[in-house]
Design a protein around this motif. Sequence first.
Motif, PDB file in Angstrom:
ATOM      1  N   VAL A   1      -3.828  13.047  -5.357  1.00  0.00           N
ATOM      2  CA  VAL A   1      -3.345  11.848  -5.077  1.00  0.00           C
ATOM      3  C   VAL A   1      -3.198  11.715  -3.588  1.00  0.00           C
ATOM      4  O   VAL A   1      -3.299  10.757  -2.851  1.00  0.00           O
ATOM      5  CB  VAL A   1      -2.124  11.134  -5.925  1.00  0.00           C
ATOM      6  N   GLU A   2      -2.497  12.666  -2.971  1.00  0.00           N
ATOM      7  CA  GLU A   2      -2.108  12.975  -1.565  1.00  0.00           C
ATOM      8  C   GLU A   2      -3.468  12.779  -0.839  1.00  0.00           C
ATOM      9  O   GLU A   2      -3.275  12.135   0.244  1.00  0.00           O
ATOM     10  CB  GLU A   2      -1.166  14.119  -1.180  1.00  0.00           C
TER      11      GLU A   2
ATOM     12  N   LEU B   1      -4.759   9.242  -0.846  1.00  0.00           N
ATOM     13  CA  LEU B   1      -3.792   8.647   0.028  1.00  0.00           C
ATOM     14  C   LEU B   1      -4.113   8.578   1.513  1.00  0.00           C
ATOM     15  O   LEU B   1      -3.919   7.797   2.383  1.00  0.00           O
ATOM     16  CB  LEU B   1      -2.231   8.837  -0.211  1.00  0.00           C
TER      17      LEU B   1
ATOM     18  N   SER C   1      -5.354   5.925   4.014  1.00  0.00           N
ATOM     19  CA  SER C   1      -4.672   5.861   5.284  1.00  0.00           C
ATOM     20  C   SER C   1      -5.329   5.853   6.441  1.00  0.00           C
ATOM     21  O   SER C   1      -5.303   4.904   7.314  1.00  0.00           O
ATOM     22  CB  SER C   1      -3.436   6.668   5.452  1.00  0.00           C
TER      23      SER C   1
ATOM     24  N   LEU D   1       4.998  12.093   3.256  1.00  0.00           N
ATOM     25  CA  LEU D   1       4.264  12.733   2.136  1.00  0.00           C
ATOM     26  C   LEU D   1       4.712  14.073   1.628  1.00  0.00           C
ATOM     27  O   LEU D   1       4.883  14.340   0.463  1.00  0.00           O
ATOM     28  CB  LEU D   1       2.762  12.654   2.591  1.00  0.00           C
TER      29      LEU D   1
ATOM     30  N   LEU E   1      13.434   7.074   2.739  1.00  0.00           N
ATOM     31  CA  LEU E   1      12.093   7.451   3.512  1.00  0.00           C
ATOM     32  C   LEU E   1      11.702   6.496   4.283  1.00  0.00           C
ATOM     33  O   LEU E   1      11.287   6.397   5.536  1.00  0.00           O
ATOM     34  CB  LEU E   1      11.067   7.785   2.656  1.00  0.00           C
TER      35      LEU E   1
ATOM     36  N   VAL F   1       0.388   1.168   6.193  1.00  0.00           N
ATOM     37  CA  VAL F   1       0.045   2.240   5.523  1.00  0.00           C
ATOM     38  C   VAL F   1       1.024   3.301   5.114  1.00  0.00           C
ATOM     39  O   VAL F   1       1.138   3.530   3.830  1.00  0.00           O
ATOM     40  CB  VAL F   1      -0.934   3.226   6.490  1.00  0.00           C
TER      41      VAL F   1
ATOM     42  N   VAL G   1       1.807   4.017   1.232  1.00  0.00           N
ATOM     43  CA  VAL G   1       1.727   5.468   0.774  1.00  0.00           C
ATOM     44  C   VAL G   1       2.992   5.526  -0.028  1.00  0.00           C
ATOM     45  O   VAL G   1       2.958   6.197  -1.344  1.00  0.00           O
ATOM     46  CB  VAL G   1       1.692   6.403   1.860  1.00  0.00           C
TER      47      VAL G   1
ATOM     48  N   ILE H   1       2.583   3.791  -3.507  1.00  0.00           N
ATOM     49  CA  ILE H   1       1.849   4.038  -4.542  1.00  0.00           C
ATOM     50  C   ILE H   1       2.305   5.456  -4.979  1.00  0.00           C
ATOM     51  O   ILE H   1       2.026   5.986  -6.155  1.00  0.00           O
ATOM     52  CB  ILE H   1       0.117   4.285  -3.725  1.00  0.00           C
ATOM     53  N   PHE H   2       2.899   6.198  -4.109  1.00  0.00           N
ATOM     54  CA  PHE H   2       3.154   7.683  -4.523  1.00  0.00           C
ATOM     55  C   PHE H   2       4.382   7.387  -5.486  1.00  0.00           C
ATOM     56  O   PHE H   2       4.375   8.146  -6.489  1.00  0.00           O
ATOM     57  CB  PHE H   2       3.540   8.291  -3.528  1.00  0.00           C
TER      58      PHE H   2
ATOM     59  N   ASN I   1       3.045   6.103  -8.638  1.00  0.00           N
ATOM     60  CA  ASN I   1       2.136   7.301  -9.599  1.00  0.00           C
ATOM     61  C   ASN I   1       3.094   8.273 -10.060  1.00  0.00           C
ATOM     62  O   ASN I   1       2.932   8.574 -11.114  1.00  0.00           O
ATOM     63  CB  ASN I   1       1.192   7.740  -8.615  1.00  0.00           C
TER      64      ASN I   1
END
Lengths: 623, 642
Positions: free
Chosen positions: A391-392, A395, A399, A480, B402, B482, B486, B489-490, B493
């Motif tokens: 998934v990262e 992404l 991105s 992330l 974050l 973006v 991110v 979605i993260f 999920n």
Amino acid sequence: MSELILLSLYALLFVLLPGDYFLRFGERWKLWKFTGILPRLALGLTFHGYGLLFFYVLMPTNAAPWFLSVHLVFFWLNRETLKPKRVVAGIFSLFTYHRLGAIGFSGLTLVLFYALTGQAVQDPLWSFQPNELEALSRVVSHQLQWPPTDFFFATNLTVAPFYLSELWGANLYWFSGIELQALYFRYQVLAAWMIIYFGFIGLVQIQKERHLLAWVLFFMWFFVAGAATPSRLVLLSQPRFAFGFGLLLLAINFLFHFRRHQDWGSFLVFCLLAPLVLLAQPLLILGLGLPPFFMGFYWIRQKRTWPPKSLAFALLLPLMVMAGLYTYGQGKNIGLPDIRVYLSGINPQASILVDRAVDLPNGALLNLKKNAAKLHRPGLVYLMLPFFLSVEALLLILSARAIKRPKPSGFFEPGQLALLVSSIAIYFVYIKVSLIPDPQVSDYHLVLFTFFFGLVAAAQFQAVASSWWQRNSVWLVVSLILLSFNQYLWRDLGHLRGEPVDGKPVLGWEEGLAEIKARTDRSKRFLHNQINAPGSHAWPILAQRASAATGDDSQWDSNPQKQLREKAEAILAGSLKGAAAAKLLEEWQVEALLISGPSPQDWQALGFSPVWDMASVTLWIKP
Amino acid sequence: MELFLTALFPIFFLFLPGLSLAKLAAKRGWIERASFSGLILFGLTFHLYSSLLYRLLATSLGVGIWPYFLAHGVFLWIPLSALAQQKRPWKDWLKTQLFERWRPEQKAIFRVYVALVVVLIAMMRHYLIKPLQYYYGDELFRLSFANFIPARFPPKDFLTYSSQNIHYYSIAEAWTANIGQFSGMPIPELYLHYLVFFHWLLLLVGVIGLLLEGGQSKPLLIFALVLLFFWVHGPAGEQKISHFVFRQNSLALAIMALSSFGIFRFYKSGRYVYFISAILLASLVVGIKTVGIMPLGLLIPAVGLAMFIKKRLSFSKLTLAGMLSLGSILFWYFLVVATPVEGESAYLMFEPRHYWSMAYARRIIEHPMFLYPPIEQFLDQNLGFEPRPFLLPLFYSFEFVLLAIGALWGYQRDERAALDMPGGFLLAGGFLTMMVMTLWRFSISESSTVYFLIFGSWAFNLGVLYLFHRAVPLVRARHALVYVSVILIFALNAYAGQSLRHLYGPGSHVQTSDEEMEAYRILREETDQRSYVYHNQYRQKKFNIPALAERRAVISYLYDGAIFQSKELYLARFAEADRFFGGQMSPKEMQQTLDQYEVDALLWDTQETPPMDLEFAGFVKRIDHPHLKLWLRLNPLAGRTQ
């Protein structure tokens, strides 16, 4: 730290020095035009790999000193470069802001890796998995004799003489004298990770001159992220896989260099590295074979001409791959795994992964199983699974696309496209193909898929984000990483050490093994009555003597070995006595017995005398 | 028709009054052109104050609500005068108001509104609508207030036989009664099915208003930020999500957002009307869910003082604002919440390791939150004091932390911009409110302590959203989009996607059979609104008689540590009811009891106590089911005695 200095010296003298020579040699003959540490490393390792094989075949008993002494020739060949003035100038040339930065951050990566691999020396040897101990035993047996024989059973089989990381381990051991567990499970892994690091930097083409912290963070993310992390980290902690994967990345770097510059020398190096990758880990064959295949396909599509030289080189790769596989297959009792293809079904190992995926945190959005069941398309699960697993990476690709609109030429640069298509193909192999007798080895395909997909994502993101690295993408990557660590990575990092075996030797056992090492001949075997104890695969390694029989959970356990173990158990249990037992022990060349507790066997009648005891452990030696 | 009228309610009672007041204020030079959020701020403040004060007056005068509704005809003067002056067909006027009032740069925002309303409608349809008896018991209890407010405000006690008023949070329920009485939609259906959607719409207006105070940016970014606020409630956020669909809390949250918008607008424009309006609106939260005012407790005085120090607010206006906020808070508290009955009184006790604080520390770890334990352990060992009170709020709102870090990336080019006072005060107010939960607990009804965490976290998140969005013009909005995507979605999920199932809200504590629902229908249709119902389900946490049958009960469930119920009174009533339903009373005594409490209907759950014949007391059996008997008095008392 002294170990690190020794290993750095090894890398400098026996890898980079030859590598530097071959780099200049190729440039002189217009085979390639490269700069940086990566080509030196790749060329040096290519020479090193072939040199190891050559010397161990040529002079089995004394390969390491001869092989290493040959490197003296590179001092002469590099005499121009090694002139004091040029060395001093070279050292001073490092003192620029950017070069020092690059060195500093490579150093930081090394320190991080050093910390991550620390666990491997904190745990006792018997807590490692049997297959890992089996691999380590080869390093020991390479030391004792070449070609090595079965270290766990009293058979005359020659065992895997050409496995590259173990050969390399034996050579390193001779040079450095570092304790075996630390050498194999920590420093060889550390070295392999550094090779991966340089391979990654080369493939992703990170602009090293700029924003170095981002560069390190980015690599660390690539290294560990992804929901398939447990298998990925377990494999990364295995020296064979890590070394093979590092070589694979170096090879792909040369392949991409060839694609960009059409320098056939690069393709030659790629072909030369191919068998070495397979000798380190043959299950990387898909990673090795598919990218050039798809790249060739792309080439044909571009209507490039195929001069005779191209054809000759194109044929070279399959030949080299076949040579690598053939050489690998020389391990007499270890064949290549059988392949079972599920054309109309799914590899059961992939089904297990789906079950696991549902329980893991990262599947919440897709809710794989439930959604697929709702759609009455169970197969959809397997199409959705890659997104869950990476998934990262996904992404990052999205991105990258969102940050910068795609170029008219298309989303992906041809090399990246080849990697992407390869990763997808590998994934389909994973869900359709099982390798028996151990279906778990399919996980190699899964991990390879996530690595390749991650590489593409990293390359994509770096390509479009390089213009705003410092201020913008650092935040994204840091977030992330934080999200990944918080959700699962912190826990999964425990897998870097693999699943520990819950075993502990009885009091006096380790001392007894040390006594065997001190008192017996290295060509002889020993027998002990802790055959089925957890961690028993560590005993021969600790004693540095081959065992006559070992426990039954080893993956290389075949029928003759089982019969042998049953006979050994009969002798230990006292049900096989007298001349028959003595004959067998003689046949097995057993010189020592390590027995814990009272024994029903009359060992003195079999010609053994007690020479040492501690707590309830007794060492019997045959005079 | 009911649904159509319900949909018209915000236009007639929020938008048009807001528009009129904004025009009036603009004419007097108090404000410039008000944004959509500004109109709703004025409209909601006006509506709630006017309707509540009207209800107070109407209760004492004994008049209905319709004069109040009719009086709103005055707000039609704007459209009517516009039509008269411009001689344009009404369709044109409506088009202008709905579409063309949006300046070109705001048309994109309009599209965002439309998209988000579609999302909210989908969420409402998916999560919020279910059979009435399946809703959470506490929500049914609160619904009871809405049922009895049309009769009087504050309502008479309907949980037990009493001549006194019942004092508990009931402003959200009064607002429900307003909508229900205007539209004719049954109040239970309105309260349980649709009210949260109304509140989400108000929240949407507040959040978007707040974001736009930070400056213009990409509509998609606003869309993503609002979704982040609505969908990601942090790990261990299940309870928070449940409260997100509670009617009182969602209104309190919407008001918090709208008030914050008003305060931010005041800070930017210096227009005092926004400040006063925001203060008045915020003070209503005391009567909705008192704890909800806490996060604004820092923002309001701090912004007032900041403006005073900047010499943009005179001392007299500052004093007036202070007195107004204090006065309105006290007014609503004593009118709505403070109870004259001898219930228990709640206060905060300092106890850092109280149950809920520790429970949330555990709940956070139950989720994928692997960084929390090692960081807590490290700080614990090195700081010399327990870091949980600081750390837990940070991890509870992890994604928004974050986002705050992401905001720093924008501010690093303009450090002074980071010192944006209102955003910082809202964020700090939220964080401190969360910390209250980690350090203190309520002396009674301890579970209510989590409101500090929940409201604090919402305020913190709103502050972060504002600060992040404010940082965006400094960098490219696409990059920010973006970044937010991110995180969104993260988080979805990783856990938030599954956590959203808590939007269904907690289920009912007790089961309600079809026969009971039939009994409630009969009670609604065949008894007087003032009738008392005697039932034997008072030991179950079941408020169906006042909530679903919409009738008063002689005795109801006693909440543990309730501030609105007298324990002595309820225990005495329990003892009496035990004797009545347990067959320990003589027929004469039973007759006396039924007459004393003016019982017109009797609901007998035979699984609680064996049934008895009540014909002797003048009752007729209306439902005769093995598990349930419903008796109705042949000659009802309601209306004769009251």
